[in-house]
Design an enzyme around this catalytic site. Structure first.
Site, PDB file in Angstrom:
ATOM      1  N   ARG A  15      -1.731  -9.134  12.702  1.00 14.05           N
ATOM      2  CA  ARG A  15      -2.221  -8.060  11.816  1.00 14.05           C
ATOM      3  C   ARG A  15      -2.962  -8.639  10.617  1.00 14.05           C
ATOM      4  O   ARG A  15      -3.964  -8.093  10.164  1.00 14.05           O
ATOM      5  CB  ARG A  15      -1.047  -7.194  11.345  1.00 14.05           C
ATOM      6  CG  ARG A  15      -0.498  -6.300  12.455  1.00 14.05           C
ATOM      7  CD  ARG A  15       0.929  -5.850  12.196  1.00 14.05           C
ATOM      8  NE  ARG A  15       1.111  -5.123  10.958  1.00 14.05           N
ATOM      9  CZ  ARG A  15       2.287  -4.981  10.354  1.00 14.05           C
ATOM     10  NH1 ARG A  15       3.384  -5.500  10.863  1.00 14.05           N
ATOM     11  NH2 ARG A  15       2.367  -4.300   9.238  1.00 14.05           N
ATOM     12  N   ARG A  57     -10.348   1.177   7.736  1.00 17.30           N
ATOM     13  CA  ARG A  57      -9.856  -0.170   7.986  1.00 17.30           C
ATOM     14  C   ARG A  57     -10.931  -1.064   8.602  1.00 17.30           C
ATOM     15  O   ARG A  57     -10.683  -2.211   8.948  1.00 17.30           O
ATOM     16  CB  ARG A  57      -8.659  -0.078   8.934  1.00 17.30           C
ATOM     17  CG  ARG A  57      -7.591  -1.084   8.652  1.00 17.30           C
ATOM     18  CD  ARG A  57      -6.469  -0.838   9.602  1.00 17.30           C
ATOM     19  NE  ARG A  57      -5.492   0.057   9.043  1.00 17.30           N
ATOM     20  CZ  ARG A  57      -4.253  -0.297   8.710  1.00 17.30           C
ATOM     21  NH1 ARG A  57      -3.856  -1.529   8.876  1.00 17.30           N
ATOM     22  NH2 ARG A  57      -3.419   0.570   8.235  1.00 17.30           N
ATOM     23  N   ARG A  95      11.170  -6.259   5.695  1.00 13.00           N
ATOM     24  CA  ARG A  95      11.106  -4.810   5.448  1.00 13.00           C
ATOM     25  C   ARG A  95      12.019  -4.064   6.423  1.00 13.00           C
ATOM     26  O   ARG A  95      12.103  -4.391   7.589  1.00 13.00           O
ATOM     27  CB  ARG A  95       9.678  -4.298   5.623  1.00 13.00           C
ATOM     28  CG  ARG A  95       9.616  -2.766   5.575  1.00 13.00           C
ATOM     29  CD  ARG A  95       8.212  -2.228   5.594  1.00 13.00           C
ATOM     30  NE  ARG A  95       7.373  -2.901   6.556  1.00 13.00           N
ATOM     31  CZ  ARG A  95       6.044  -2.882   6.498  1.00 13.00           C
ATOM     32  NH1 ARG A  95       5.430  -2.232   5.535  1.00 13.00           N
ATOM     33  NH2 ARG A  95       5.334  -3.504   7.408  1.00 13.00           N
ATOM     34  N   ARG A 128      10.529  -1.938  11.824  1.00 13.26           N
ATOM     35  CA  ARG A 128       9.343  -1.527  12.590  1.00 13.26           C
ATOM     36  C   ARG A 128       9.082  -2.524  13.710  1.00 13.26           C
ATOM     37  O   ARG A 128       9.206  -3.727  13.509  1.00 13.26           O
ATOM     38  CB  ARG A 128       8.122  -1.454  11.663  1.00 13.26           C
ATOM     39  CG  ARG A 128       7.882  -0.067  11.097  1.00 13.26           C
ATOM     40  CD  ARG A 128       6.847  -0.039  10.008  1.00 13.26           C
ATOM     41  NE  ARG A 128       5.579  -0.692  10.323  1.00 13.26           N
ATOM     42  CZ  ARG A 128       4.537  -0.703   9.502  1.00 13.26           C
ATOM     43  NH1 ARG A 128       4.600  -0.089   8.336  1.00 13.26           N
ATOM     44  NH2 ARG A 128       3.417  -1.320   9.839  1.00 13.26           N
ATOM     45  N   LYS A 186       0.836  -1.219   0.000  1.00 12.95           N
ATOM     46  CA  LYS A 186       0.000   0.000   0.000  1.00 12.95           C
ATOM     47  C   LYS A 186       0.866   1.263   0.000  1.00 12.95           C
ATOM     48  O   LYS A 186       0.684   2.152  -0.819  1.00 12.95           O
ATOM     49  CB  LYS A 186      -0.917   0.048   1.244  1.00 12.95           C
ATOM     50  CG  LYS A 186      -1.945  -1.049   1.324  1.00 12.95           C
ATOM     51  CD  LYS A 186      -2.872  -0.864   2.512  1.00 12.95           C
ATOM     52  CE  LYS A 186      -2.202  -0.965   3.870  1.00 12.95           C
ATOM     53  NZ  LYS A 186      -1.603  -2.273   4.173  1.00 12.95           N
TER      54      LYS A 186
HETATM   55  P1  AP5 Z   1       4.764  -1.708   2.012  1.00 12.49           P
HETATM   56  O1  AP5 Z   1       4.511  -0.833   0.851  1.00 12.49           O
HETATM   57  O2  AP5 Z   1       5.484  -1.138   3.175  1.00 12.49           O
HETATM   58  O3  AP5 Z   1       3.394  -2.445   2.447  1.00 12.49           O
HETATM   59  P2  AP5 Z   1       2.107  -1.873   3.218  1.00 12.49           P
HETATM   60  O4  AP5 Z   1       0.912  -2.508   2.594  1.00 12.49           O
HETATM   61  O5  AP5 Z   1       2.172  -0.411   3.335  1.00 12.49           O
HETATM   62  O6  AP5 Z   1       2.346  -2.596   4.605  1.00 12.49           O
HETATM   63  P3  AP5 Z   1       2.123  -2.033   6.081  1.00 12.49           P
HETATM   64  O7  AP5 Z   1       2.787  -3.045   6.980  1.00 12.49           O
HETATM   65  O8  AP5 Z   1       2.543  -0.614   6.199  1.00 12.49           O
HETATM   66  O9  AP5 Z   1       0.577  -2.162   6.210  1.00 12.49           O
HETATM   67  P4  AP5 Z   1      -0.212  -2.118   7.532  1.00 12.49           P
HETATM   68  O10 AP5 Z   1      -1.575  -1.867   7.061  1.00 12.49           O
HETATM   69  O11 AP5 Z   1      -0.055  -3.328   8.393  1.00 12.49           O
HETATM   70  O12 AP5 Z   1       0.523  -0.989   8.377  1.00 12.49           O
HETATM   71  P5  AP5 Z   1       0.154   0.523   8.703  1.00 12.49           P
HETATM   72  O13 AP5 Z   1       1.397   1.259   8.887  1.00 12.49           O
HETATM   73  O14 AP5 Z   1      -0.859   1.023   7.762  1.00 12.49           O
HETATM   74  O15 AP5 Z   1       5.578  -2.996   1.486  1.00 12.49           O
HETATM   75  C1  AP5 Z   1       5.981  -4.032   2.358  1.00 12.49           C
HETATM   76  C2  AP5 Z   1       7.349  -4.602   1.932  1.00 12.49           C
HETATM   77  O16 AP5 Z   1       7.199  -5.240   0.678  1.00 12.49           O
HETATM   78  C3  AP5 Z   1       8.448  -3.540   1.744  1.00 12.49           C
HETATM   79  O17 AP5 Z   1       9.681  -4.073   2.132  1.00 12.49           O
HETATM   80  C4  AP5 Z   1       8.439  -3.262   0.238  1.00 12.49           C
HETATM   81  O18 AP5 Z   1       9.699  -2.844  -0.231  1.00 12.49           O
HETATM   82  C5  AP5 Z   1       8.037  -4.627  -0.320  1.00 12.49           C
HETATM   83  N1  AP5 Z   1       7.234  -4.551  -1.540  1.00 12.49           N
HETATM   84  C6  AP5 Z   1       6.217  -3.669  -1.814  1.00 12.49           C
HETATM   85  N2  AP5 Z   1       5.682  -3.934  -3.027  1.00 12.49           N
HETATM   86  C7  AP5 Z   1       6.354  -5.007  -3.517  1.00 12.49           C
HETATM   87  C8  AP5 Z   1       6.264  -5.760  -4.725  1.00 12.49           C
HETATM   88  N3  AP5 Z   1       5.358  -5.459  -5.680  1.00 12.49           N
HETATM   89  N4  AP5 Z   1       7.111  -6.793  -4.896  1.00 12.49           N
HETATM   90  C9  AP5 Z   1       8.045  -7.114  -3.931  1.00 12.49           C
HETATM   91  N5  AP5 Z   1       8.188  -6.429  -2.777  1.00 12.49           N
HETATM   92  C10 AP5 Z   1       7.343  -5.392  -2.559  1.00 12.49           C
HETATM   93  O19 AP5 Z   1      -0.556   0.327  10.123  1.00 12.49           O
HETATM   94  C11 AP5 Z   1       0.195  -0.144  11.237  1.00 12.49           C
HETATM   95  C12 AP5 Z   1      -0.698  -0.199  12.463  1.00 12.49           C
HETATM   96  O20 AP5 Z   1      -1.211   1.112  12.761  1.00 12.49           O
HETATM   97  C13 AP5 Z   1      -1.947  -1.090  12.358  1.00 12.49           C
HETATM   98  O21 AP5 Z   1      -1.640  -2.428  12.632  1.00 12.49           O
HETATM   99  C14 AP5 Z   1      -2.862  -0.444  13.411  1.00 12.49           C
HETATM  100  O22 AP5 Z   1      -2.451  -0.823  14.703  1.00 12.49           O
HETATM  101  C15 AP5 Z   1      -2.569   1.035  13.238  1.00 12.49           C
HETATM  102  N6  AP5 Z   1      -3.463   1.646  12.253  1.00 12.49           N
HETATM  103  C16 AP5 Z   1      -3.115   2.206  11.044  1.00 12.49           C
HETATM  104  N7  AP5 Z   1      -4.203   2.662  10.406  1.00 12.49           N
HETATM  105  C17 AP5 Z   1      -5.267   2.402  11.203  1.00 12.49           C
HETATM  106  C18 AP5 Z   1      -6.674   2.613  11.081  1.00 12.49           C
HETATM  107  N8  AP5 Z   1      -7.203   3.168   9.980  1.00 12.49           N
HETATM  108  N9  AP5 Z   1      -7.450   2.224  12.112  1.00 12.49           N
HETATM  109  C19 AP5 Z   1      -6.948   1.680  13.228  1.00 12.49           C
HETATM  110  N10 AP5 Z   1      -5.630   1.412  13.399  1.00 12.49           N
HETATM  111  C20 AP5 Z   1      -4.813   1.774  12.396  1.00 12.49           C
HETATM  112 MG    MG Z   2       2.296   0.976   4.936  1.00  9.11          MG
END
Ligand code: AP5
Ligand code: MG
Length: 216
Positions: free
Chosen positions: A171, A88, A127, A160, A13
């Site tokens: 997650r 979410r 990552r 992270r 994402k």
């Molecule tokens: P990356 O682009 O970092 O993936 P991502 O989908 O952004 O993964 P996240 O872990 O950030 O998602 P998340 O939803 O768990 O975390 P968030 O920070 O939003 O890519 C991942 C890896 O793959 C990288 O190494 C990248 O280089 C590689 N990659 C990418 N594309 C690729 C490809 N095509 N091929 C190969 N490799 C690739 O949320 C974290 C926490 O915050 C949640 O768990 C929750 O506690 C809280 N939170 C956030 N938003 C909310 C909400 N709306 N409501 C409540 N709690 C929330």
């Molecule tokens: Mg992310």
């Protein structure tokens, strides 16, 4: 351009949101990044959010909706935005519908990045992120040239705290239980753009841009 990116943890994402927001010159709003930033600066919100992030659960809706509402009301969002990781769950989707009713323009699309669970675990645990500029690395596909040092700014690279295998599994479960129902919610409104996230990063981006431009 008003777009949402949903998808499981590690689906890409934020990688896609960065590229897409640069391409369309719109703000990239990631609730996960906002919570991590709040924790770094030592705010109460940051501390509360951290408790939930480290258990792999969601931060309570009232806190999350509040920060998104505040962010969307800033002037740079008047021409559009990309929401990464919000909404979410269904309650957040309803809240967003209400917020958008009070803003000009419509939602152009909801991009759903699809990736199998086994690939997600591999991506999350490998990552690494730059502590200064936020550049995201992957130890196999995109390793830093110098161990633990960012290629772009020389900042220190870290893992992270929620990227351990145990928290990543939690997650993914939370995603299936709470976030997945949004796929049907947005599909029924004709807004869903489904994209295969298990392809080269630039191919995924091309599919996203094609999907959004055809739909809007
Ligand atoms: P990356 O682009 O970092 O993936 P991502 O989908 O952004 O993964 P996240 O872990 O950030 O998602 P998340 O939803 O768990 O975390 P968030 O920070 O939003 O890519 C991942 C890896 O793959 C990288 O190494 C990248 O280089 C590689 N990659 C990418 N594309 C690729 C490809 N095509 N091929 C190969 N490799 C690739 O949320 C974290 C926490 O915050 C949640 O768990 C929750 O506690 C809280 N939170 C956030 N938003 C909310 C909400 N709306 N409501 C409540 N709690 C929330
Ligand atoms: Mg992310």
């Amino acid at each position: 351009m008003r777009v949402i990116i949903i998808g499981p943890p590690g689906s890409g994402k934020s990688t896609q949101a960065d590229l897409f927001s640069q391409y369309f010159q719109i703000p990239h709003i990631s609730t996960g990044d906002m919570f991590r930033e709040a924790f770094k600066t030592g705010t109460i919100l940051g501390k509360k959010a951290k408790e939930h992030q480290t258990s792999g659960g969601l931060v309570p809706d009232e806190l999350t909706i509040e920060i998104v509402l505040e962010r969307l009301n800033q002037p740079d969002c008047s021409k559009g935005f990309l929401l990464d990781g919000f909404p979410r769950n269904v309650a957040q989707a309803y809240a967003l519908d209400k917020i958008l009713q009070s803003m000009p323009g419509k939602l152009d699309g909801v991009i759903n990045i699809e990736v199998d669970d086994e690939i997600l675990l591999e991506r999350i645990t490998n990552r690494r992120v730059c502590s200064q500029c936020g550049e995201t690395y992957h130890l196999t596909y995109y390793p830093p040239k110098q161990e633990d040092i960012c290629n772009l700014c020389g900042g220190k690279i870290y893992q992270r705290s929620d990227d351990t295998i145990e928290i990543a599994r939690s997650r993914i479960i939370v995603y299936h239980e709470q976030t997945k129902p949004l796929i049907d919610y947005y599909r029924s409104q004709g807004l869903l753009i489904e994209v295969n996230g298990d392809q080269d990063i630039h191919k995924v981006l091309r599919d996203i841009i094609k999907g959004v431009c055809n739909d809007s």
